[in-house]
Design an enzyme around this catalytic site. Structure first.
Site, PDB file in Angstrom:
ATOM      1  N   CYS A  64      -4.743   5.652  -4.209  1.00 13.06           N
ATOM      2  CA  CYS A  64      -4.020   4.382  -4.163  1.00 13.06           C
ATOM      3  C   CYS A  64      -2.610   4.664  -4.661  1.00 13.06           C
ATOM      4  O   CYS A  64      -2.411   4.933  -5.859  1.00 13.06           O
ATOM      5  CB  CYS A  64      -4.702   3.324  -5.023  1.00 13.06           C
ATOM      6  SG  CYS A  64      -3.813   1.747  -5.106  1.00 13.06           S
ATOM      7  N   CYS A 117       0.863  -1.182   0.000  1.00 12.05           N
ATOM      8  CA  CYS A 117       0.000   0.000   0.000  1.00 12.05           C
ATOM      9  C   CYS A 117       0.896   1.227   0.000  1.00 12.05           C
ATOM     10  O   CYS A 117       1.587   1.496   0.993  1.00 12.05           O
ATOM     11  CB  CYS A 117      -0.912  -0.004   1.226  1.00 12.05           C
ATOM     12  SG  CYS A 117      -1.902   1.503   1.406  1.00 12.05           S
ATOM     13  N   HIS A 159      -2.349  -4.670 -10.692  1.00 12.97           N
ATOM     14  CA  HIS A 159      -3.154  -3.536 -11.142  1.00 12.97           C
ATOM     15  C   HIS A 159      -3.555  -3.727 -12.599  1.00 12.97           C
ATOM     16  O   HIS A 159      -2.739  -4.140 -13.422  1.00 12.97           O
ATOM     17  CB  HIS A 159      -2.377  -2.224 -11.005  1.00 12.97           C
ATOM     18  CG  HIS A 159      -2.021  -1.895  -9.593  1.00 12.97           C
ATOM     19  ND1 HIS A 159      -2.835  -1.154  -8.781  1.00 12.97           N
ATOM     20  CD2 HIS A 159      -0.942  -2.244  -8.841  1.00 12.97           C
ATOM     21  CE1 HIS A 159      -2.270  -1.033  -7.583  1.00 12.97           C
ATOM     22  NE2 HIS A 159      -1.131  -1.698  -7.601  1.00 12.97           N
ATOM     23  N   GLU A 183     -10.229  -0.521  -5.371  1.00 12.91           N
ATOM     24  CA  GLU A 183      -9.225  -1.360  -4.737  1.00 12.91           C
ATOM     25  C   GLU A 183      -9.818  -2.697  -4.317  1.00 12.91           C
ATOM     26  O   GLU A 183     -10.912  -2.746  -3.745  1.00 12.91           O
ATOM     27  CB  GLU A 183      -8.639  -0.659  -3.509  1.00 12.91           C
ATOM     28  CG  GLU A 183      -7.768   0.543  -3.855  1.00 12.91           C
ATOM     29  CD  GLU A 183      -6.881   0.936  -2.692  1.00 12.91           C
ATOM     30  OE1 GLU A 183      -6.084   0.092  -2.229  1.00 12.91           O
ATOM     31  OE2 GLU A 183      -6.980   2.088  -2.244  1.00 12.91           O
ATOM     32  N   GLY A 238      -1.300   2.102  -7.118  1.00 16.46           N
ATOM     33  CA  GLY A 238      -2.047   2.267  -8.355  1.00 16.46           C
ATOM     34  C   GLY A 238      -1.564   3.467  -9.155  1.00 16.46           C
ATOM     35  O   GLY A 238      -1.486   3.423 -10.396  1.00 16.46           O
TER      36      GLY A 238
END
Length: 289
Positions: free
Chosen positions: A230, A76, A172, A221, A233
């Site tokens: 994110c 994260c 992703h 997510e 991301g």
């Protein structure tokens, strides 16, 4: 019942409940349940999940992330920045450059400290993106190549999309749209994240190219749904944009997320740098029953 201190922090609106694992030990079997409880905005504190800040044998500090559905995440980006702020301000590290262990591996972090001694932003070297299909992972389907997934046709619901897949330690799927406000995030997002072509599920990003230095971005997510930001991301979207010819490798790109901006650079040495804010919201105590 047991009372546990917590800190609520956010990176661009992507908020988590942070527990000091240097001082407080939680039972392993309780962690998914606690994550669900503290994340609930009606009966808990309200967040996108739970993050533990822990000692590490491989780095100066370790991060474990649990989504609001109780599942454990690999990485994260926004959480890494907040963990860096937490560790520095709680004096678990003394240098401004240090390492953080996530489930996806060890990363380098650098805190940027203001005149009052507080961390207001953090730069994280997110390492090299993973581009090989099988390592993202994404299943090979009939007619698809076996190596990279770059602007590959992807049927979802009743529409044909084009997907670029990247892993930043977590998978992703990036899709391009002409107008970010028209991105089908709430309709296609949950369908794609659970699509069988992604055996470990996937984070779904919609991206609008503004120019060669700017992207607009929205995300669904896995395990959390729509969030304000994110970090991994945003990194994946810049990597995808370079692969698709929209950006240049080595240039810093401003990614506009719903919660604010991140600055991402895919360096010529293949590492991805992420720079952005980390903010403390509140501190308190919650009861574990």
């Amino acid at each position: 019942m047991m009372k546990i201190p917590f800190t609520k922090m956010h990176g661009l609106g992507n908020s988590y409940i942070y527990i000091d694992g240097f001082k407080h030990h939680l039972q392993e079997e309780d962690l998914p349940i606690i994550a669900k409880r503290v994340s609930n905005p009606y009966t808990g504190i309200g967040s996108d999940g739970l993050i533990l800040v822990l000692p590490s044998d491989e780095a100066e500090v370790r991060m474990r992330i649990f989504n609001k559905d109780g599942s454990e995440a690999m990485n994260c980006g926004n959480g890494l920045r907040c963990v860096a702020k937490f560790a520095y301000e709680h004096q678990y590290v003394t240098e401004r450059k240090f390492t953080i262990q996530a489930n996806s591996g060890v990363v380098d972090a650098e805190v940027h400290v203001n005149e009052s001694g507080q961390v207001d932003s953090v730069t994280v070297d997110m390492g090299e993106p993973i581009l090989e299909r099988g390592e993202i992972p994404m299943v090979t389907v009939e007619g698809s190549p076996n190596d990279y997934v770059i602007s590959e046709p992807f049927q979802v619901m009743d529409s044909k999309q084009f997907v670029t897949a990247v892993s930043m330690g977590n998978p992703h799927a990036i899709f391009y749209v002409d107008k970010i406000e028209e991105a089908p995030i709430d309709t296609q997002g949950p369908e794609i994240t659970s699509d069988s072509r992604f055996p470990e599920s996937v984070n779904v990003e919609y991206v609008e190219v503004v120019n060669q230095q700017e992207l607009n971005f929205r995300v669904w997510e896995r395990g959390s749904g729509i969030t304000q930001a994110c970090g991994t991301g945003a990194c994946a979207s810049v990597v995808a944009s370079v692969l698709n010819g929209h950006m240049q490798k080595g240039d810093e790109v401003t990614v506009h997320l719903e919660g604010g901006d991140l600055w991402i650079t895919w360096l010529t040495n293949n590492h991805v740098l992420m720079r952005g804010p980390a903010t403390t919201i509140a501190e308190g105590e919650f009861w574990i029953r």
